[in-house]
Design an enzyme around this catalytic site. Structure first.
Site, mmCIF file in Angstrom:
data_model
loop_
_atom_site.group_PDB
_atom_site.id
_atom_site.type_symbol
_atom_site.label_atom_id
_atom_site.label_comp_id
_atom_site.label_asym_id
_atom_site.label_seq_id
_atom_site.Cartn_x
_atom_site.Cartn_y
_atom_site.Cartn_z
ATOM 1 N N HIS A 50 0.810 -1.220 0.000
ATOM 2 C CA HIS A 50 0.000 0.000 0.000
ATOM 3 C C HIS A 50 0.846 1.273 0.000
ATOM 4 O O HIS A 50 0.336 2.352 -0.295
ATOM 5 C CB HIS A 50 -0.999 -0.006 1.168
ATOM 6 C CG HIS A 50 -0.403 0.273 2.519
ATOM 7 N ND1 HIS A 50 -0.099 -0.712 3.429
ATOM 8 C CD2 HIS A 50 -0.056 1.434 3.115
ATOM 9 C CE1 HIS A 50 0.390 -0.176 4.524
ATOM 10 N NE2 HIS A 50 0.420 1.141 4.370
ATOM 11 N N SER A 110 4.612 2.608 7.857
ATOM 12 C CA SER A 110 4.298 1.441 7.042
ATOM 13 C C SER A 110 5.497 1.002 6.213
ATOM 14 O O SER A 110 6.136 1.823 5.544
ATOM 15 C CB SER A 110 3.122 1.742 6.108
ATOM 16 O OG SER A 110 1.940 1.914 6.823
ATOM 17 N N ASP A 144 0.186 -7.622 1.443
ATOM 18 C CA ASP A 144 0.610 -6.237 1.607
ATOM 19 C C ASP A 144 2.137 -6.130 1.607
ATOM 20 O O ASP A 144 2.729 -5.428 2.428
ATOM 21 C CB ASP A 144 0.045 -5.622 2.884
ATOM 22 C CG ASP A 144 0.088 -4.089 2.855
ATOM 23 O OD1 ASP A 144 0.263 -3.530 1.756
ATOM 24 O OD2 ASP A 144 -0.035 -3.475 3.925
#
Length: 352
Positions: A86, A195, A116
């Site tokens: 992402h 992230s 992911d």
């Protein structure tokens, strides 16, 4: 003027007198260990910025505009960098900044939205930062200390600490219709920009990749999640070699929407086998698909309720259970057939 000449007792001590510095003394052993861990790992963590191409409505010129930022870490000496899918999803360009301030354009090597995970690559015509040491996640225990390094809110190379709060959590993946299993839950502060950064154990080994937070406000609420390193070790090598991750499969047709309606209609939790591909592992195991009876009614065939003894209640859960194995593995499939429980043995094939 009168106020200027008034001086209460003790005023002399307030007029710039130097304070004596209290000696700090030696840092504690635990503090020294954390400082050493950060210094040892910092160079292996990268800052990732992405941009997207936009066309001007009037001039029709195409130009790049900033899209977002995130974190990543050096995987090997060939210049591969691992981050979250992402972080780079929808981006036209990505730039990797090293801890020494150098920027390098990155190209996408491969991605697995279902996990992911994405792999980028930067040029290696320079001395590559050291890869992050690899650990294990299957033997983690709740209460272990963990350390997250990343770039929250664009504040580069930030260290946060916490513990393993829980294990084996599940979340929906970026790709609809699947679930990411075995996530590590931690209370180490993870915010937007973290992230893709590494989650480390107290030995400085990679145990996960920070991927999501639970937060009503969008900022850290003390509940963060990381994809475990055991999953990375299964997925990343395939992305580097083939540019994609190939799931292990049974060779049968399922559909999440149809499955949900059949489950509600019949009151059975499981995965309904809709069709079986000829020559597939499912066909070899004798799985029976949904079929029409001579009078035109629909009759349920086999309903998968477990994989290797672990319950299955949806298509997403079935895919996640199978993902614990590799192509060629032999697994036990629990199913309902005519209201009776059965177990069949299936050798997994590569997903078509």
């Amino acid at each position: 003027m009168l106020l200027g000449t008034w001086q209460p007792a003790g005023m002399a001590a307030w007029q710039g007198e130097q304070r004596t510095i209290t000696p700090r003394g030696a840092l504690g052993a635990d503090e020294r260990a954390v400082i050493e861990l950060f210094e040892r790992t910092r160079d292996s963590v990268v800052y990732i910025s992405t941009s997207e191409l936009v066309q001007d409505f009037w001039t029709r010129n195409v130009f790049a505009v900033p899209r977002g930022t995130g974190s990543g870490f050096v995987w090997d000496e060939a210049g591969h960098v691992v981050t979250n899918f992402h972080v780079i999803q929808g981006a036209a360009r990505a730039t990797v900044r090293l801890a020494d301030g150098r920027d390098y354009p990155a190209r996408l090597v491969g991605a697995s939205p279902a996990h992911d995970i994405a792999v980028l690559r930067i040029g290696v015509a320079f001395k590559s930062p050291p890869p992050v040491p690899i650990g294990t996640s299957h033997d983690l225990q709740v209460g272990q200390k963990v350390f997250a390094i990343g770039n929250p809110f664009g504040l580069d190379w930030t260290l946060t600490t916490g513990i393993v709060s829980a294990l084996d959590r599940s979340l929906p993946a970026q790709e609809g219709g699947s679930i990411v299993e075995h996530l590590i839950q931690t209370d180490a502060a993870i915010n937007p920009g973290n992230s893709g950064g590494p989650l480390l154990d107290s030995a400085g080994r990679l145990i996960g990749i920070n991927t999501a937070i639970y937060s009503p406000s969008g900022a850290s609420a003390g509940i963060g999640f990381a994809v475990p390193v055991d999953t990375l070790m299964r997925v990343v090598p395939q992305l580097i070699r083939h540019g994609k991750y190939t799931r292990p499969a049974l060779g049968m047709e399922v559909d999440a929407g149809v499955n949900a309606r059949l489950s509600r209609l019949l009151g059975i939790e499981g995965v309904f086998v809709l069709d079986v591909a000829p020559g597939s592992p499912a066909a070899a195991a004798g799985l029976i698909p949904l079929r029409l009876t001579p009078d035109g009614r629909m009759a349920a065939g086999d309903i998968i309720i477990a994989v290797a003894g672990k319950p299955v209640d949806s298509v997403a859960r079935l895919l996640a259970r199978l993902d614990d194995f590799a192509v060629g593995d032999v697994v036990q499939i629990g199913l309902l057939r005519g209201g009776q429980r059965h177990t069949v043995t299936v050798t997994l094939q590569a997903e078509n």
